[in-house]
Design a protein around this motif. Structure first.
Motif, PDB file in Angstrom:
ATOM      1  N   GLY A  60       0.852  -1.387   0.280  1.00  9.47           N
ATOM      2  CA  GLY A  60      -0.010  -0.041   0.143  1.00  9.47           C
ATOM      3  C   GLY A  60       1.025   1.358  -0.003  1.00  9.47           C
ATOM      4  O   GLY A  60       0.222   2.764   0.465  1.00  9.47           O
ATOM      5  N   ILE A  61       2.005   1.464  -0.001  1.00  7.31           N
ATOM      6  CA  ILE A  61       2.912   1.885  -0.235  1.00  7.31           C
ATOM      7  C   ILE A  61       4.000   2.851  -1.460  1.00  7.31           C
ATOM      8  O   ILE A  61       3.905   1.711  -1.956  1.00  7.31           O
ATOM      9  CB  ILE A  61       3.960   2.196   0.759  1.00  7.31           C
ATOM     10  CG1 ILE A  61       3.370   1.600   2.099  1.00  7.31           C
ATOM     11  CG2 ILE A  61       4.797   3.155   0.826  1.00  7.31           C
ATOM     12  CD1 ILE A  61       2.169   3.270   2.701  1.00  7.31           C
ATOM     13  N   GLY A  62       4.146   3.628  -1.857  1.00 12.21           N
ATOM     14  CA  GLY A  62       4.834   4.253  -3.141  1.00 12.21           C
ATOM     15  C   GLY A  62       5.778   4.548  -3.154  1.00 12.21           C
ATOM     16  O   GLY A  62       6.105   4.618  -1.881  1.00 12.21           O
ATOM     17  N   ASN A  63       5.438   5.358  -4.073  1.00 10.56           N
ATOM     18  CA  ASN A  63       7.860   6.094  -4.141  1.00 10.56           C
ATOM     19  C   ASN A  63       7.434   7.857  -4.265  1.00 10.56           C
ATOM     20  O   ASN A  63       6.331   8.123  -4.450  1.00 10.56           O
ATOM     21  CB  ASN A  63       8.162   5.416  -5.005  1.00 10.56           C
ATOM     22  CG  ASN A  63       8.173   3.953  -5.340  1.00 10.56           C
ATOM     23  OD1 ASN A  63       8.548   3.539  -4.450  1.00 10.56           O
ATOM     24  ND2 ASN A  63       8.347   3.670  -6.311  1.00 10.56           N
ATOM     25  N   ILE A  64       8.455   8.203  -3.999  1.00  5.64           N
ATOM     26  CA  ILE A  64       8.617   9.726  -4.023  1.00  5.64           C
ATOM     27  C   ILE A  64       9.744   9.872  -4.523  1.00  5.64           C
ATOM     28  O   ILE A  64      10.855   9.252  -4.485  1.00  5.64           O
ATOM     29  CB  ILE A  64       8.351  10.429  -2.840  1.00  5.64           C
ATOM     30  CG1 ILE A  64       9.466  10.024  -1.361  1.00  5.64           C
ATOM     31  CG2 ILE A  64       7.293  10.577  -2.108  1.00  5.64           C
ATOM     32  CD1 ILE A  64       9.879  10.971  -0.771  1.00  5.64           C
ATOM     33  N   GLN A  65       9.883  11.313  -5.546  1.00  2.44           N
ATOM     34  CA  GLN A  65      10.698  11.796  -5.841  1.00  2.44           C
ATOM     35  C   GLN A  65      11.450  13.322  -4.667  1.00  2.44           C
ATOM     36  O   GLN A  65      10.521  13.622  -4.667  1.00  2.44           O
ATOM     37  CB  GLN A  65      11.113  12.187  -7.076  1.00  2.44           C
ATOM     38  CG  GLN A  65      12.326  12.901  -7.861  1.00  2.44           C
ATOM     39  CD  GLN A  65      11.423  13.207  -9.217  1.00  2.44           C
ATOM     40  OE1 GLN A  65      11.711  12.605 -10.002  1.00  2.44           O
ATOM     41  NE2 GLN A  65      11.101  14.779  -9.995  1.00  2.44           N
ATOM     42  N   LEU A  66      13.047  13.075  -4.338  1.00  2.00           N
ATOM     43  CA  LEU A  66      13.374  13.826  -3.613  1.00  2.00           C
ATOM     44  C   LEU A  66      14.219  14.977  -4.683  1.00  2.00           C
ATOM     45  O   LEU A  66      15.588  14.012  -5.187  1.00  2.00           O
ATOM     46  CB  LEU A  66      13.742  13.404  -2.441  1.00  2.00           C
ATOM     47  CG  LEU A  66      13.785  14.352  -1.160  1.00  2.00           C
ATOM     48  CD1 LEU A  66      13.749  13.298  -0.298  1.00  2.00           C
ATOM     49  CD2 LEU A  66      15.915  14.639  -2.031  1.00  2.00           C
ATOM     50  N   THR A  67      13.628  15.956  -4.553  1.00  2.00           N
ATOM     51  CA  THR A  67      14.866  16.537  -5.486  1.00  2.00           C
ATOM     52  C   THR A  67      15.316  18.497  -4.618  1.00  2.00           C
ATOM     53  O   THR A  67      14.410  18.596  -3.905  1.00  2.00           O
ATOM     54  CB  THR A  67      14.234  17.298  -6.367  1.00  2.00           C
ATOM     55  OG1 THR A  67      13.520  16.887  -7.566  1.00  2.00           O
ATOM     56  CG2 THR A  67      15.181  18.349  -7.582  1.00  2.00           C
ATOM     57  N   LEU A  68      16.882  18.714  -4.810  1.00  2.00           N
ATOM     58  CA  LEU A  68      17.999  19.675  -4.127  1.00  2.00           C
ATOM     59  C   LEU A  68      18.254  19.834  -5.382  1.00  2.00           C
ATOM     60  O   LEU A  68      19.529  19.218  -5.461  1.00  2.00           O
ATOM     61  CB  LEU A  68      18.070  19.038  -2.892  1.00  2.00           C
ATOM     62  CG  LEU A  68      19.333  19.762  -2.083  1.00  2.00           C
ATOM     63  CD1 LEU A  68      18.357  20.927  -1.603  1.00  2.00           C
ATOM     64  CD2 LEU A  68      19.966  19.085  -0.740  1.00  2.00           C
ATOM     65  N   ASN A  69      18.440  21.126  -4.920  1.00  2.00           N
ATOM     66  CA  ASN A  69      19.926  21.462  -6.218  1.00  2.00           C
ATOM     67  C   ASN A  69      20.185  21.222  -7.215  1.00  2.00           C
ATOM     68  O   ASN A  69      20.995  20.761  -7.812  1.00  2.00           O
ATOM     69  CB  ASN A  69      20.837  22.013  -5.234  1.00  2.00           C
ATOM     70  CG  ASN A  69      22.101  22.300  -5.899  1.00  2.00           C
ATOM     71  OD1 ASN A  69      22.036  23.244  -6.492  1.00  2.00           O
ATOM     72  ND2 ASN A  69      23.453  21.939  -5.690  1.00  2.00           N
ATOM     73  N   ASN A  70      18.371  20.704  -7.972  1.00  2.00           N
ATOM     74  CA  ASN A  70      18.356  20.425  -9.486  1.00  2.00           C
ATOM     75  C   ASN A  70      18.860  18.652  -9.276  1.00  2.00           C
ATOM     76  O   ASN A  70      19.403  18.273 -11.107  1.00  2.00           O
ATOM     77  CB  ASN A  70      19.520  21.170 -10.302  1.00  2.00           C
ATOM     78  CG  ASN A  70      18.736  22.546 -10.390  1.00  2.00           C
ATOM     79  OD1 ASN A  70      17.083  22.668 -10.885  1.00  2.00           O
ATOM     80  ND2 ASN A  70      19.315  23.413 -10.252  1.00  2.00           N
ATOM     81  N   VAL A  71      19.264  18.062  -8.945  1.00  2.00           N
ATOM     82  CA  VAL A  71      19.599  16.579  -8.598  1.00  2.00           C
ATOM     83  C   VAL A  71      18.214  15.978  -7.975  1.00  2.00           C
ATOM     84  O   VAL A  71      18.180  15.991  -6.693  1.00  2.00           O
ATOM     85  CB  VAL A  71      20.590  16.448  -7.362  1.00  2.00           C
ATOM     86  CG1 VAL A  71      21.097  14.948  -7.557  1.00  2.00           C
ATOM     87  CG2 VAL A  71      21.765  17.281  -8.707  1.00  2.00           C
ATOM     88  N   SER A  72      17.843  14.544  -8.633  1.00  2.00           N
ATOM     89  CA  SER A  72      16.839  14.041  -7.984  1.00  2.00           C
ATOM     90  C   SER A  72      17.536  12.710  -7.303  1.00  2.00           C
ATOM     91  O   SER A  72      17.994  12.657  -8.307  1.00  2.00           O
ATOM     92  CB  SER A  72      16.088  14.489  -8.582  1.00  2.00           C
ATOM     93  OG  SER A  72      14.762  15.495  -9.275  1.00  2.00           O
ATOM     94  N   THR A  73      16.249  12.008  -6.368  1.00  2.00           N
ATOM     95  CA  THR A  73      16.793  10.654  -6.501  1.00  2.00           C
ATOM     96  C   THR A  73      15.246   9.948  -5.812  1.00  2.00           C
ATOM     97  O   THR A  73      14.857  10.877  -6.195  1.00  2.00           O
ATOM     98  CB  THR A  73      17.707  10.513  -4.888  1.00  2.00           C
ATOM     99  OG1 THR A  73      17.963   8.816  -5.218  1.00  2.00           O
ATOM    100  CG2 THR A  73      16.857  11.067  -3.759  1.00  2.00           C
ATOM    101  N   VAL A  74      15.378   9.099  -5.827  1.00  2.00           N
ATOM    102  CA  VAL A  74      13.651   8.342  -5.537  1.00  2.00           C
ATOM    103  C   VAL A  74      14.002   7.436  -4.289  1.00  2.00           C
ATOM    104  O   VAL A  74      15.137   6.581  -4.575  1.00  2.00           O
ATOM    105  CB  VAL A  74      13.550   7.187  -6.797  1.00  2.00           C
ATOM    106  CG1 VAL A  74      12.479   6.653  -6.694  1.00  2.00           C
ATOM    107  CG2 VAL A  74      12.991   7.631  -7.912  1.00  2.00           C
TER     108      VAL A  74
END
Length: 168
Positions: A60-74
């Motif tokens: 029941g849990i999905g994913n997020i994209q985290l972005t800082l300083n124009n760099v992203s990770t999931v």
């Protein structure tokens, strides 16, 4: 007390996130809206770093994209190998990022439930004593964000619960 009662502390924030207790005494920012985003201003010291605490579960849990300083990770909400009975728990998990790294990094999970997992993280290229904005975007079950995706703005059967972001 009924532990399943949902009590929301704030109606909504930014685009589609709600600060609420999806379980009594367990507050966090929760969404099930694909593409929902929110932003946090962060400040860093001499050795920039931050942690992200979130609900991790076997279903029941999905994913997020985290972005800082124009760099992203999931960040993935599901435990790896959910067929393993040992992963049939829902509990807060934490990832630590050394924000000053210039390229990909090994980020060690904090907390005893992490089972000594090593997380291949992203370097965010933050300078010492700097500030920035961390954007969090709900991806549902996807692993990348495309604003043209047909699911954008639609409710999902999955959710994501962000407990905290702490910078230093």
């Amino acid at each position: 007390k009924d532990k399943s009662t949902k009590r929301c502390l704030v109606k909504s924030v930014n685009e589609g996130w709600t600060l609420c207790e999806d379980r009594v005494d367990k507050p966090g920012w929760v969404t099930s809206k694909i593409g929902a985003s929110m932003r946090f201003n962060v400040e860093f010291g001499a050795n920039p770093g931050f942690s992200v605490s979130y609900l991790r579960s076997y279903e029941g849990i999905g994913n997020i994209q985290l972005t800082l300083n124009n760099v992203s990770t999931v960040i993935y909400g599901l435990w790896p190998n959910t067929r393993d009975p040992g992963n049939h728990i829902s509990i807060e998990d934490t990832i630590w990022f050394a924000a000053s790294y210039k390229s990909s990094q090994l980020a060690h999970k904090a907390g005893g439930w992490a089972r000594n997992e090593v997380y291949w993280g992203t370097g965010f290229r933050m300078d010492p004593n700097s500030s920035g904005v961390i954007e969090v975007r709900f991806l549902g079950n996807k692993t990348t964000w495309n604003s043209q995706v047909l699911d954008n703005g639609k409710p999902s059967s999955l959710k994501f619960k962000l407990v905290s972001i702490v910078s230093c």
